[in-house]
Write a protein that holds these residues in place. Structure first.
Motif, PDB file in Angstrom:
ATOM      1  N   ALA A   1      -2.794   5.821  -2.246  1.00 58.55           N
ATOM      2  CA  ALA A   1      -1.290   5.654  -2.293  1.00 58.55           C
ATOM      3  C   ALA A   1      -0.706   6.789  -1.103  1.00 58.55           C
ATOM      4  CB  ALA A   1      -0.714   5.828  -3.418  1.00 58.55           C
ATOM      5  N   TRP A   2      -1.003   8.052  -1.337  1.00 55.94           N
ATOM      6  CA  TRP A   2      -0.362   8.865  -0.482  1.00 55.94           C
ATOM      7  C   TRP A   2      -1.354  10.002   0.240  1.00 55.94           C
ATOM      8  CZ3 TRP A   2       2.141   8.684  -5.843  1.00 55.94           C
ATOM      9  CH2 TRP A   2       1.446   9.585  -6.563  1.00 55.94           C
ATOM     10  N   PRO A   3      -0.800  10.576   1.155  1.00 58.38           N
ATOM     11  CA  PRO A   3      -1.853  11.440   2.080  1.00 58.38           C
ATOM     12  C   PRO A   3      -2.199  12.783   1.204  1.00 58.38           C
ATOM     13  CG  PRO A   3       0.232  11.439   3.254  1.00 58.38           C
ATOM     14  CD  PRO A   3       0.239  10.296   1.768  1.00 58.38           C
ATOM     15  N   GLN A   4      -3.193  13.343   1.405  1.00 53.56           N
ATOM     16  CA  GLN A   4      -3.715  14.480   0.649  1.00 53.56           C
ATOM     17  C   GLN A   4      -3.541  15.610   1.214  1.00 53.56           C
ATOM     18  OE1 GLN A   4      -7.596  12.508  -0.667  1.00 53.56           O
ATOM     19  NE2 GLN A   4      -6.885  13.460  -2.541  1.00 53.56           N
ATOM     20  N   LYS A   5      -3.494  16.735   0.787  1.00 49.71           N
ATOM     21  CA  LYS A   5      -3.760  18.078   1.444  1.00 49.71           C
ATOM     22  C   LYS A   5      -4.702  18.766   0.938  1.00 49.71           C
ATOM     23  CE  LYS A   5       1.352  18.359   2.468  1.00 49.71           C
ATOM     24  NZ  LYS A   5       2.483  19.629   2.782  1.00 49.71           N
TER      25      LYS A   5
ATOM     26  N   GLY B   1       0.839  -1.196   0.069  1.00 46.82           N
ATOM     27  CA  GLY B   1       0.003   0.152   0.019  1.00 46.82           C
ATOM     28  C   GLY B   1       0.943   1.284  -0.133  1.00 46.82           C
ATOM     29  N   ARG B   2       0.425   2.149   0.925  1.00 50.09           N
ATOM     30  CA  ARG B   2       0.877   3.385   0.873  1.00 50.09           C
ATOM     31  C   ARG B   2       2.392   3.620   0.918  1.00 50.09           C
ATOM     32  NH1 ARG B   2      -3.400   5.314   2.778  1.00 50.09           N
ATOM     33  NH2 ARG B   2      -4.726   3.632   3.351  1.00 50.09           N
ATOM     34  N   ILE B   3       2.638   4.008  -0.314  1.00 51.20           N
ATOM     35  CA  ILE B   3       4.239   4.557  -0.607  1.00 51.20           C
ATOM     36  C   ILE B   3       4.110   5.816   0.479  1.00 51.20           C
ATOM     37  CG2 ILE B   3       3.151   5.727  -2.349  1.00 51.20           C
ATOM     38  CD1 ILE B   3       6.282   5.798  -3.224  1.00 51.20           C
ATOM     39  N   SER B   4       5.491   5.798   1.279  1.00 45.92           N
ATOM     40  CA  SER B   4       5.752   7.025   1.952  1.00 45.92           C
ATOM     41  C   SER B   4       6.001   8.013   0.990  1.00 45.92           C
ATOM     42  CB  SER B   4       6.830   6.717   2.768  1.00 45.92           C
ATOM     43  OG  SER B   4       7.252   7.859   3.245  1.00 45.92           O
ATOM     44  N   HIS B   5       5.337   9.003   0.799  1.00 43.50           N
ATOM     45  CA  HIS B   5       5.536  10.191  -0.262  1.00 43.50           C
ATOM     46  C   HIS B   5       6.925  10.740   0.334  1.00 43.50           C
ATOM     47  CE1 HIS B   5       3.875  12.919   2.882  1.00 43.50           C
ATOM     48  NE2 HIS B   5       4.225  13.570   2.401  1.00 43.50           N
ATOM     49  N   LEU B   6       6.966  10.714   1.637  1.00 42.03           N
ATOM     50  CA  LEU B   6       8.145  11.498   2.133  1.00 42.03           C
ATOM     51  C   LEU B   6       9.744  10.542   1.519  1.00 42.03           C
ATOM     52  CD1 LEU B   6       7.247  12.232   5.677  1.00 42.03           C
ATOM     53  CD2 LEU B   6       7.812  13.844   3.762  1.00 42.03           C
ATOM     54  N   ASN B   7       9.621   9.280   1.410  1.00 42.31           N
ATOM     55  CA  ASN B   7      10.658   8.663   1.014  1.00 42.31           C
ATOM     56  C   ASN B   7      10.713   8.809  -0.521  1.00 42.31           C
ATOM     57  OD1 ASN B   7      11.378   7.257   3.191  1.00 42.31           O
ATOM     58  ND2 ASN B   7      10.159   5.312   2.444  1.00 42.31           N
ATOM     59  N   ALA B   8       9.704   9.191  -1.135  1.00 47.81           N
ATOM     60  CA  ALA B   8       9.743   9.349  -2.573  1.00 47.81           C
ATOM     61  C   ALA B   8      10.236  10.855  -2.895  1.00 47.81           C
ATOM     62  CB  ALA B   8       8.340   9.323  -3.208  1.00 47.81           C
ATOM     63  N   VAL B   9       9.858  11.794  -1.981  1.00 51.36           N
ATOM     64  CA  VAL B   9      10.505  13.141  -2.211  1.00 51.36           C
ATOM     65  C   VAL B   9      11.978  12.876  -1.673  1.00 51.36           C
ATOM     66  CG1 VAL B   9      10.318  15.388  -1.397  1.00 51.36           C
ATOM     67  CG2 VAL B   9       8.199  13.966  -1.768  1.00 51.36           C
ATOM     68  N   VAL B  10      12.297  12.399  -0.612  1.00 55.19           N
ATOM     69  CA  VAL B  10      13.741  12.296  -0.327  1.00 55.19           C
ATOM     70  C   VAL B  10      14.558  11.899  -1.368  1.00 55.19           C
ATOM     71  CG1 VAL B  10      15.277  11.424   1.058  1.00 55.19           C
ATOM     72  CG2 VAL B  10      13.345  12.334   2.242  1.00 55.19           C
ATOM     73  N   LEU B  11      14.260  10.668  -2.080  1.00 56.68           N
ATOM     74  CA  LEU B  11      14.770   9.941  -3.058  1.00 56.68           C
ATOM     75  C   LEU B  11      15.052  11.085  -4.324  1.00 56.68           C
ATOM     76  CD1 LEU B  11      15.767   7.722  -4.457  1.00 56.68           C
ATOM     77  CD2 LEU B  11      13.538   7.117  -5.212  1.00 56.68           C
ATOM     78  N   GLY B  12      13.560  11.647  -4.737  1.00 56.47           N
ATOM     79  CA  GLY B  12      13.839  12.704  -5.816  1.00 56.47           C
ATOM     80  C   GLY B  12      14.721  13.738  -5.370  1.00 56.47           C
ATOM     81  N   GLU B  13      14.807  14.224  -4.207  1.00 56.63           N
ATOM     82  CA  GLU B  13      15.822  15.455  -3.921  1.00 56.63           C
ATOM     83  C   GLU B  13      17.158  15.044  -3.981  1.00 56.63           C
ATOM     84  OE1 GLU B  13      13.960  17.760  -0.798  1.00 56.63           O
ATOM     85  OE2 GLU B  13      12.559  18.589  -2.281  1.00 56.63           O
ATOM     86  N   SER B  14      17.389  13.816  -3.266  1.00 58.55           N
ATOM     87  CA  SER B  14      18.851  13.464  -3.109  1.00 58.55           C
ATOM     88  C   SER B  14      19.457  12.988  -4.661  1.00 58.55           C
ATOM     89  CB  SER B  14      18.977  12.299  -2.286  1.00 58.55           C
ATOM     90  OG  SER B  14      18.464  11.374  -2.858  1.00 58.55           O
TER      91      SER B  14
END
Ligand code: PRX
Length: 670
Positions: A462-466, A19-32
């Motif tokens: 998949a990911w939390p909303q705002k 399930g839920r991909i941690s969007h934080l992981n995704a972003v951290v990956l993207g940013e690094s």
């Protein structure tokens, strides 16, 4: 490229059910990755070609494309050929070129072939409660084939244009699919457009046939579409273009045959001809890059742009985005309130859902008729699970008493969707808490007529909303935010939204004007597709669309060029100049006095030249307009005056005549 990897990563998590991909992981990956942009190490083509998941240009889209029927495959070559960089030559986007298919076959025959022939394809709810109809996939195919056979019989061939000017009857998607079946290029014109707008579109694409109906009821009103078509066709004849056939559906609940004005030799009743034709019709196999449809949309100059979509990539893209952004399941009942006259009705009433074998609800009427609870009554009646609408509708129903919503159970709802303009957080919360009982995620889908399908959209499980954010890009989409100079900016930022690489659903050109295509979309920031929208990205990587940065405006979720409204206003003999927000500032011919009658006749000019939906709500008399010395109207100042933010006018010293500002303020409530 960091975008790619980020989304391949999120994709990889999807089917696992973990399930839920941690969007934080995704972003951290993207940013690094972004910070080490120069060190990207790509997989070899050999590895990509055998990998479970690969980049969009490699195996990713071709794997998905295998779910569809192709008469002939695309071979071993690359599935996409693209140049988005004007500095390197002509802009070109091609997906699956050389492969042949048919989107109608994929949307109907393929679904029937897998055993869903008796599933309901279309539920139709009429304007009056209790007036309804439905068609199974088998029945829909038969109707499509009968019309397709008729069109072929009167000489419509592959590549010919067909204009469709119909309201939300079942005949509208039927007509679209019939055109697609025989390779004809449909151009649906929203049935709220005026005769002049319709004529302008007919003159541009020169169809062999126009398909319309005699009239339609929307709420308490009857709209005489055949009369409007007659006026448009007459205007076309005056401009040297005559359309051979006006195929007219008799919409009995709105108007009887006998009352309809008729041009012998040109006008044909739909019901007189289509039943005589066979219910099967051979498919015209077309190249993936053959044209599927033209849809006119507003740009920042007066002339609407004929956005051209082709077949193969659009098919794969609309089907896939529909499936993931709405978390589509075969048991879903899907209702999109958009009209097929807009792109949303093309991609997400007709093609995307049918390509998934979905049951689709089409509603003829108005959301506040007979009262403001109609939508929620319909949700209960059909047990709608996926409900897709526009913020303008959410806001208008939010103003009404909550009992209109709560009198319906809405238990069936699973996912809600929003499109067309930014949804403000308070409307988002009402939609989420009241309509969806805090249970249903909201897919706030950002996209455009030009993009063919969703570009930035939540994947609801998949990911939390705002509230108010369209969240993250769809698989393979690479949005970038650039500054005025076209430099990509990273991290938390705001600027102009561009897209870096093509996606299968992208439009391929503007009909008959490839130069305007390049100038409007690819020259402003060379190397990118420019969306015309402003966007900011927050610290968590969420995207927040801030609206158009060009002279295109959004009126009730309908896109309209300020220039179109302006040209309708200045066509009035007593009007010298106009600048529009759709709060209109209007300058009269010297010596003409302001009056209430004049105000009304100006509004009428917009209604008749464009359509009622574009009529300005407010006309502000303007003895002069704030202009720079080079004559450019400073809309920024007009917006501030209109919204009474007089202490935020900013620097007005660059105006040719700063005193017009005081005059305008003095006339604010005139
Ligand atoms: O400004 C954006 C806005 O609508 C524009 C596209 O309009 P059109 O081509 O008519 O297509 C509308 C339906 C796809 C965009 O440039 N827009 C669309 N969806 C959103 C949006 N703005 C913010 N959030 C959205 N979800």
């Amino acid at each position: 490229t960091s975008g790619h990897l980020r989304h391949v990563e999120s994709m990889a998590q999807l089917p696992s059910g973990a399930g839920r991909i941690s969007h934080l992981n995704a972003v951290v990956l993207g940013e690094s990755l972004a910070s080490e942009e120069h060190d990207l190490v790509f997989p070899s083509p050999e590895f990509s070609s055998q990998a479970l998941l690969s980049s969009p240009e490699h195996g990713f889209w071709s794997e998905i494309a295998k779910e569809f029927y192709w008469k002939k495959g695309w071979g071993d070559g690359p599935i996409v050929e693209q140049n988005l960089d004007v500095r390197k030559g002509t802009v070109k986007i091609e997906w699956f070129k050389g492969a042949t298919t048919n989107i109608c076959y994929n949307a109907l025959d393929r679904i029937i072939g897998r055993g869903d022939g008796n599933k309901i394809a279309l539920y139709w709810e009429g304007n009056e409660p209790g007036h309804d109809a439905k068609l199974t996939y088998n029945e829909l195919l038969e109707k499509v084939c009968q019309l397709a056979n008729y069109l072929k019989d009167i000489g419509v061939k592959k590549g010919d244009a067909v204009v469709i000017y119909l309201p939300m009857l079942m005949e509208l998607p039927i007509a679209m699919l019939a055109c697609a079946r025989i390779g004809a290029v449909h151009s649906v014109v929203f049935a709220g457009f005026s005769a002049e707008s319709l004529a302008q579109r007919i003159l541009d694409c020169r169809p062999k046939v126009i398909i319309t109906c005699n009239a339609v009821r929307r709420g308490p009103k009857v709209i005489h579409l055949k009369d409007i078509s007659d006026a448009a066709l007459l205007e076309c004849v005056n401009n040297g273009v005559s359309v051979g056939v006006c195929l007219t559906y008799e919409n009995q609940s709105a108007m009887k045959k006998e009352a309809t004005k008729w041009v012998e030799g040109r006008d044909i009743w739909w019901q007189d001809v289509t039943p005589k034709y066979p219910t099967t019709c051979a498919v015209e196999w077309v190249d993936a890059e053959d044209s599927l449809f033209l849809l006119y949309t507003s740009g920042s100059t007066g002339k609407p742009k004929g956005v051209l979509h082709t077949t193969g990539g659009y098919m794969v893209y609309t089907a896939t985005t529909f499936k993931y952004a709405f978390d589509y399941k075969p048991s879903d009942i899907y209702w999109c309130t958009a009209d097929c006259g807009w792109i949303t009705g093309h991609s997400y009433v007709t093609y995307g859902p049918f390509l998934n074998g979905a049951s689709v609800l089409v509603f003829e009427g108005a959301p506040n008729y007979p009262d403001a609870g109609r939508c929620w009554d319909i949700v209960d009646k059909y047990k709608v699970t996926l409900f897709y609408t526009a913020p303008t509708l959410v806001r208008s129903l939010m103003r009404e008493k909550t009992e209109y919503v709560t009198r319906a159970s809405r238990k069936s709802l699973r996912v809600l969707g929003s499109v067309g303009e930014p949804i403000n957080p308070s409307a988002w919360r009402w939609f989420f808490n009241v309509v969806g009982d805090s249970r249903c995620p909201i897919s706030d889908t950002w996209w455009q007529t030009e993009t063919g399908g969703f570009m930035i959209t939540p994947l609801p499980g998949a990911w939390p909303q705002k509230p108010g954010s369209a969240t993250f890009p769809f698989f393979g989409v690479q949005p970038v935010i650039v500054d005025e100079k076209g430099n990509e900016i990273g991290g938390e930022c705001s600027g102009y939204l561009c897209i870096k690489s093509s996606w299968p659903g992208a439009f391929r050109t503007l009909y008959g004007d490839h130069e305007r295509y390049e100038t409007t979309y690819f020259k402003p920031f060379p190397g990118y597709y420019f969306t015309g929208d402003g966007c900011s990205r927050d610290g968590d990587g969420y995207h927040w669309l801030t609206g158009r940065v060009d002279d295109v405006i959004n009126v009730s979720g309908h896109r309209i060029g300020t220039a179109e409204v302006e040209s309708a206003l200045v066509s009035h003999p007593q009007c010298a100049e106009a600048a529009v927000g759709i709060y209109a500032f209007v300058t009269l011919i010297d010596g003409v006095p302001y009056s209430q009658e004049l105000r009304q006749s100006l509004v009428l000019a917009v209604r008749s030249q464009i359509g009622a939906f574009a009529a300005p709500d407010k006309i502000h008399w303007a003895p002069g307009l704030p202009k720079t010395r080079s004559g450019k109207i400073m809309r920024r100042i007009l917006r501030k005056i209109a919204s009474r933010q007089l202490d935020e006018l900013g620097d007005i010293s660059t105006l040719a005549d700063p005193s017009v500002v005081d005059q305008l303020i003095a006339l604010t409530d005139s």
